[in-house]
Design an enzyme around this catalytic site. Structure first.
Site, PDB file in Angstrom:
ATOM      1  CG  ASP A   1     -10.011  -1.242   4.117  1.00  0.00           C
ATOM      2  OD1 ASP A   1      -9.585  -1.457   2.970  1.00  0.00           O
ATOM      3  OD2 ASP A   1      -9.431  -1.639   5.153  1.00  0.00           O
TER       4      ASP A   1
ATOM      5  CD  GLN B   1      -3.407  -4.902   6.150  1.00  0.00           C
ATOM      6  OE1 GLN B   1      -3.288  -3.902   5.456  1.00  0.00           O
ATOM      7  NE2 GLN B   1      -3.986  -5.999   5.705  1.00  0.00           N
TER       8      GLN B   1
ATOM      9  CE  LYS C   1      -3.726  -2.608   1.965  1.00  0.00           C
ATOM     10  NZ  LYS C   1      -4.425  -3.163   3.118  1.00  0.00           N
TER      11      LYS C   1
END
Ligand code: NAP
Length: 286
Positions: free
Chosen positions: A120, A97, A53
């Site tokens: 997300d 995460q 990322k």
């Protein structure tokens, strides 16, 4: 021979387009989008995703901050970090995460993220908006899958789509996106009876189970479009492989995605897109 959709190539093209757009933001808005990723612990899979990322952010010109915390962090402290990032006007996207250590309530952490910074698309308000067909941040993997299908020229409307897996991050949202594209969608799972019979009826088959080479040639119809979301280690070779037995299924499929180099790179690409979208919504509301 199937058309193999390279998520690697498609994401490289899309990231180059995004980089050109982001390069104009300094002059227009005074800064570039800022993504903050929180990594708890040192799980090798998570470390590698977070590194990916950061690398993609650099390619696109997005500012990336990675906050690393030990696996022993208290839930309270993590929630405090999120509250600080929510309040920071210079942070546009927040990503925690997953998975988190067992002593931390994942749902509580996701819900603590400001929904306008939820890159997300996992926040309950974004999930509700998706299911009510309202504007929202779409979860990255399902969004990437639909982009791949469209880029490959796959007609989705009217097709029989079968999704294997019903997780909150892949199976359920991709089912909803395919439904929104007017496919007739069947969602299957570990309790589905005669799974192979159901999957053989699929014109579009999306597989998100997490079992190496689970989908074999006899489970797939001639000419089917096969999207493999799985990321596994092949127990025999130790190499990365998908949920689909690629070598056996590819000759039967009309379109298929490889692992690695398929859905994975598109997920990260859509994360970049979501970060830019969150940034632009904020800038345009000023
Ligand atoms: P998950 O939360 O573990 O869900 C797995 C789903 O598969 C569950 O719904 C489960 O059914 C179903 N399942 C398990 N065994 C099955 C069987 N024998 N027959 C039919 N269904 C079965 O997994 P996930 O988070 O959705 O991830 C799935 C895979 O995609 C993993 O390999 C993950 O690493 C990968 N992934 C890749 C990306 C990417 O960007 N490439 C992104 C996310 C995930 P039940 O609900 O009945 O238990």
């Amino acid at each position: 021979m199937a058309n193999i959709i390279s998520g690697k190539e498609l994401s490289a093209r899309l990231k180059a387009d995004m980089a050109a757009e982001v390069a104009t933001f300094g002059a227009k808005y005074g800064r570039v989008p800022h993504l903050t990723v929180i990594l708890v612990g040192e799980d090798p899979g998570s470390v590698s995703y977070v590194t990916g990322k950061a690398k993609a952010s650099a390619e696109v010109g997005i500012r990336n901050t990675t906050i690393r915390k030990p696996a022993t962090i208290a839930e309270e402290e993590l929630l405090g970090i999120i509250a600080g990032l929510n309040a920071d006007p210079e942070v546009d996207g927040i990503l925690v995460q997953l998975p988190l250590p067992k002593h931390i309530d994942e749902q509580k952490v996701i819900a603590a993220i400001d929904e306008t910074k939820d890159v997300d698309g996992f926040h309950p308000l974004n999930v509700a908006a998706l299911w009510q067909k309202q504007p929202c941040t779409l979860p990255c993997t399902p969004k990437g899958i639909v982009k791949m299908l469209k880029t490959a020229g796959v007609e989705i409307a009217g097709k029989r789509a079968v999704v294997i897996g019903r997780s909150n991050i892949v199976g359920l949202p991709v089912s909803k996106l395919l439904l929104d594209e007017n496919a007739t969608v069947t969602v299957t799972h570990s309790r589905t009876r005669d799974l192979a019979e159901v999957t053989r009826g699929a014109e579009i088959l999306v597989v998100a189970i997490g079992r190496p080479k689970f989908v074999t040639a006899d489970m797939v119809a001639e000419g089917a479009v096969v999207i493999d979301v799985g990321v596994n280690r092949d127990p025999e070779t130790g190499k990365l492989c998908g949920d689909v037995d690629f070598a056996a299924v590819e000759p039967k499929a009309s379109v298929i995605t490889p692992v690695p180099g398929g859905v994975g790179p598109m997920t990260i690409c859509c994360l970049m897109e979501n970060t830019i979208e969150c940034f632009l919504r904020k800038m345009q509301a000023r």
